[in-house]
Motif scaffolding. Structure first.
Motif, PDB file in Angstrom:
ATOM      1  N   CYS A  34     -13.150   6.868  -4.056  1.00  0.00           N
ATOM      2  CA  CYS A  34     -12.150   7.926  -4.236  1.00  0.00           C
ATOM      3  C   CYS A  34     -12.444   9.111  -3.320  1.00  0.00           C
ATOM      4  O   CYS A  34     -11.533   9.680  -2.704  1.00  0.00           O
ATOM      5  N   ILE A  35     -13.713   9.475  -3.204  1.00  0.00           N
ATOM      6  CA  ILE A  35     -14.098  10.587  -2.327  1.00  0.00           C
ATOM      7  C   ILE A  35     -13.813  10.236  -0.874  1.00  0.00           C
ATOM      8  O   ILE A  35     -13.273  11.052  -0.117  1.00  0.00           O
ATOM      9  N   TYR A  36     -14.159   9.006  -0.456  1.00  0.00           N
ATOM     10  CA  TYR A  36     -13.886   8.589   0.919  1.00  0.00           C
ATOM     11  C   TYR A  36     -12.396   8.584   1.209  1.00  0.00           C
ATOM     12  O   TYR A  36     -11.968   8.964   2.304  1.00  0.00           O
ATOM     13  N   PHE A  37     -11.601   8.139   0.245  1.00  0.00           N
ATOM     14  CA  PHE A  37     -10.151   8.117   0.449  1.00  0.00           C
ATOM     15  C   PHE A  37      -9.622   9.540   0.606  1.00  0.00           C
ATOM     16  O   PHE A  37      -8.820   9.814   1.507  1.00  0.00           O
ATOM     17  N   THR A  74      -7.384   3.236   5.395  1.00  0.00           N
ATOM     18  CA  THR A  74      -8.648   3.419   4.685  1.00  0.00           C
ATOM     19  C   THR A  74      -8.703   2.627   3.387  1.00  0.00           C
ATOM     20  O   THR A  74      -9.754   2.064   3.050  1.00  0.00           O
ATOM     21  N   LEU A  75      -7.607   2.583   2.659  1.00  0.00           N
ATOM     22  CA  LEU A  75      -7.627   1.897   1.367  1.00  0.00           C
ATOM     23  C   LEU A  75      -7.920   0.409   1.537  1.00  0.00           C
ATOM     24  O   LEU A  75      -8.672  -0.173   0.743  1.00  0.00           O
ATOM     25  N   ASN A  76      -7.347  -0.214   2.561  1.00  0.00           N
ATOM     26  CA  ASN A  76      -7.657  -1.622   2.816  1.00  0.00           C
ATOM     27  C   ASN A  76      -9.142  -1.816   3.104  1.00  0.00           C
ATOM     28  O   ASN A  76      -9.754  -2.761   2.607  1.00  0.00           O
ATOM     29  N   CYS A  77      -9.687  -0.941   3.915  1.00  0.00           N
ATOM     30  CA  CYS A  77     -11.108  -1.043   4.248  1.00  0.00           C
ATOM     31  C   CYS A  77     -11.986  -0.798   3.025  1.00  0.00           C
ATOM     32  O   CYS A  77     -13.014  -1.459   2.851  1.00  0.00           O
ATOM     33  N   LEU A  78     -11.592   0.146   2.189  1.00  0.00           N
ATOM     34  CA  LEU A  78     -12.367   0.399   0.974  1.00  0.00           C
ATOM     35  C   LEU A  78     -12.320  -0.795   0.031  1.00  0.00           C
ATOM     36  O   LEU A  78     -13.322  -1.122  -0.614  1.00  0.00           O
ATOM     37  N   CYS A  79     -11.178  -1.440  -0.049  1.00  0.00           N
ATOM     38  CA  CYS A  79     -11.063  -2.611  -0.925  1.00  0.00           C
ATOM     39  C   CYS A  79     -11.867  -3.788  -0.392  1.00  0.00           C
ATOM     40  O   CYS A  79     -12.440  -4.554  -1.162  1.00  0.00           O
ATOM     41  N   TRP A 101     -11.499 -11.683   7.941  1.00  0.00           N
ATOM     42  CA  TRP A 101     -11.077 -10.478   7.235  1.00  0.00           C
ATOM     43  C   TRP A 101     -11.321  -9.233   8.078  1.00  0.00           C
ATOM     44  O   TRP A 101     -10.525  -8.299   8.062  1.00  0.00           O
ATOM     45  N   ASP A 102     -12.432  -9.218   8.800  1.00  0.00           N
ATOM     46  CA  ASP A 102     -12.719  -8.079   9.666  1.00  0.00           C
ATOM     47  C   ASP A 102     -11.661  -7.933  10.751  1.00  0.00           C
ATOM     48  O   ASP A 102     -11.196  -6.833  11.053  1.00  0.00           O
ATOM     49  N   ASN A 103     -11.259  -9.055  11.336  1.00  0.00           N
ATOM     50  CA  ASN A 103     -10.232  -9.013  12.371  1.00  0.00           C
ATOM     51  C   ASN A 103      -8.892  -8.567  11.804  1.00  0.00           C
ATOM     52  O   ASN A 103      -8.168  -7.806  12.439  1.00  0.00           O
ATOM     53  N   SER A 104      -8.559  -9.011  10.611  1.00  0.00           N
ATOM     54  CA  SER A 104      -7.280  -8.585  10.028  1.00  0.00           C
ATOM     55  C   SER A 104      -7.311  -7.094   9.680  1.00  0.00           C
ATOM     56  O   SER A 104      -6.302  -6.405   9.818  1.00  0.00           O
ATOM     57  N   LEU A 105      -8.476  -6.575   9.267  1.00  0.00           N
ATOM     58  CA  LEU A 105      -8.594  -5.139   9.027  1.00  0.00           C
ATOM     59  C   LEU A 105      -8.391  -4.350  10.310  1.00  0.00           C
ATOM     60  O   LEU A 105      -7.687  -3.335  10.322  1.00  0.00           O
ATOM     61  N   GLN A 106      -9.007  -4.809  11.388  1.00  0.00           N
ATOM     62  CA  GLN A 106      -8.833  -4.140  12.678  1.00  0.00           C
ATOM     63  C   GLN A 106      -7.369  -4.127  13.102  1.00  0.00           C
ATOM     64  O   GLN A 106      -6.841  -3.096  13.516  1.00  0.00           O
ATOM     65  N   ILE A 107      -6.722  -5.264  13.006  1.00  0.00           N
ATOM     66  CA  ILE A 107      -5.344  -5.387  13.487  1.00  0.00           C
ATOM     67  C   ILE A 107      -4.393  -4.539  12.660  1.00  0.00           C
ATOM     68  O   ILE A 107      -3.568  -3.799  13.209  1.00  0.00           O
ATOM     69  N   THR A 108      -4.485  -4.610  11.336  1.00  0.00           N
ATOM     70  CA  THR A 108      -3.555  -3.836  10.508  1.00  0.00           C
ATOM     71  C   THR A 108      -3.799  -2.337  10.647  1.00  0.00           C
ATOM     72  O   THR A 108      -2.849  -1.556  10.658  1.00  0.00           O
ATOM     73  N   THR A 109      -5.058  -1.935  10.785  1.00  0.00           N
ATOM     74  CA  THR A 109      -5.361  -0.514  10.958  1.00  0.00           C
ATOM     75  C   THR A 109      -4.804   0.003  12.276  1.00  0.00           C
ATOM     76  O   THR A 109      -4.134   1.044  12.317  1.00  0.00           O
ATOM     77  N   PHE A 144       6.362   0.170   9.560  1.00  0.00           N
ATOM     78  CA  PHE A 144       6.703  -0.978  10.395  1.00  0.00           C
ATOM     79  C   PHE A 144       5.470  -1.485  11.152  1.00  0.00           C
ATOM     80  O   PHE A 144       5.305  -2.696  11.333  1.00  0.00           O
ATOM     81  N   GLY A 145       4.607  -0.575  11.583  1.00  0.00           N
ATOM     82  CA  GLY A 145       3.372  -0.982  12.248  1.00  0.00           C
ATOM     83  C   GLY A 145       2.462  -1.752  11.311  1.00  0.00           C
ATOM     84  O   GLY A 145       1.855  -2.757  11.704  1.00  0.00           O
ATOM     85  N   TYR A 146       2.369  -1.313  10.064  1.00  0.00           N
ATOM     86  CA  TYR A 146       1.539  -2.012   9.091  1.00  0.00           C
ATOM     87  C   TYR A 146       2.088  -3.408   8.815  1.00  0.00           C
ATOM     88  O   TYR A 146       1.338  -4.387   8.777  1.00  0.00           O
ATOM     89  N   VAL A 147       3.395  -3.501   8.647  1.00  0.00           N
ATOM     90  CA  VAL A 147       4.019  -4.806   8.408  1.00  0.00           C
ATOM     91  C   VAL A 147       3.832  -5.701   9.632  1.00  0.00           C
ATOM     92  O   VAL A 147       3.545  -6.894   9.504  1.00  0.00           O
ATOM     93  N   ALA A 148       3.984  -5.127  10.831  1.00  0.00           N
ATOM     94  CA  ALA A 148       3.744  -5.901  12.048  1.00  0.00           C
ATOM     95  C   ALA A 148       2.294  -6.375  12.101  1.00  0.00           C
ATOM     96  O   ALA A 148       2.018  -7.513  12.507  1.00  0.00           O
ATOM     97  N   GLY A 149       1.362  -5.526  11.682  1.00  0.00           N
ATOM     98  CA  GLY A 149      -0.041  -5.931  11.631  1.00  0.00           C
ATOM     99  C   GLY A 149      -0.273  -7.058  10.646  1.00  0.00           C
ATOM    100  O   GLY A 149      -1.077  -7.962  10.898  1.00  0.00           O
ATOM    101  N   LEU A 150       0.430  -7.018   9.509  1.00  0.00           N
ATOM    102  CA  LEU A 150       0.300  -8.105   8.534  1.00  0.00           C
ATOM    103  C   LEU A 150       0.854  -9.415   9.077  1.00  0.00           C
ATOM    104  O   LEU A 150       0.407 -10.495   8.689  1.00  0.00           O
ATOM    105  N   ILE A 151       1.834  -9.332   9.967  1.00  0.00           N
ATOM    106  CA  ILE A 151       2.396 -10.540  10.571  1.00  0.00           C
ATOM    107  C   ILE A 151       1.553 -10.992  11.758  1.00  0.00           C
ATOM    108  O   ILE A 151       1.316 -12.184  11.947  1.00  0.00           O
ATOM    109  N   ILE A 152       1.076 -10.045  12.558  1.00  0.00           N
ATOM    110  CA  ILE A 152       0.324 -10.371  13.769  1.00  0.00           C
ATOM    111  C   ILE A 152      -1.074 -10.901  13.440  1.00  0.00           C
ATOM    112  O   ILE A 152      -1.570 -11.809  14.113  1.00  0.00           O
TER     113      ILE A 152
END
Length: 169
Positions: A34-37, A74-79, A101-109, A144-152
């Protein structure tokens, strides 16, 4: 999995005091998250203001946009990584992603941040449309960027799956 986590699988019953410490550990990790977020919301707010967002006139809108960006990044990375700063540095360093998972975090971020940045382009145009008001277009761009990241991300992982499996060995 639950039995293994609690120690029941090994035949050893968990100590009640270890349950309390485990619960206290979970609470402390949750509070750290919570503090990091909240800190990431403040950092994003500062970065957005440095990029030219109104400082005083639209403070609430700017902070809510920072919360949106923090939620997408940040929330995705915290989870996924928890409040472990070393894991974050490992994931976001050059060639540091070791798993899918690390690659998907990078791409969506990155897609979220680039989408928010691209969403700022229509704001200064003289179209006088209601969606050009701060921060609507940036919020739409980030979404839209986040959704594109989820697709890419899955497509990129599928195309580079051999590289990822060799890298992890």
């Amino acid at each position: 999995m639950f039995q293994y986590y609690c120690g029941l699988r090994s035949g050893v019953k968990p100590n009640p005091s270890s349950k309390r410490s485990s619960f206290a550990h979970k609470i402390s990790r949750f509070l750290k998250c919570c503090i990091y977020f909240f800190m990431s919301c403040i950092v994003f707010h500062g970065i957005i203001v440095l990029y030219g967002a109104p400082l005083i006139e639209s403070v609430l809108e700017t902070f809510l946009f920072a919360v949106l960006l923090s939620t997408f990044t940040t929330l995705n990375c915290l989870c996924m990584l928890g409040p472990n700063i070393q894991a974050w540095i490992r994931v976001f360093s050059k060639n540091g992603a070791m798993s899918i998972w690390d690659n998907s975090l990078q791409i969506t971020t990155m897609c979220s941040i680039v989408g928010a940045w691209l969403g700022a382009f229509p704001i200064p145009l003289d179209w006088d449309r209601p969606w050009q008001v701060w921060p609507i277009s940036c919020s739409l761009g980030a979404t839209f960027g986040y959704v594109a990241g989820l697709i890419i991300a899955p497509l990129w992982i599928y195309w580079n799956r051999k590289q990822l499996t060799y890298k992890s060995r």
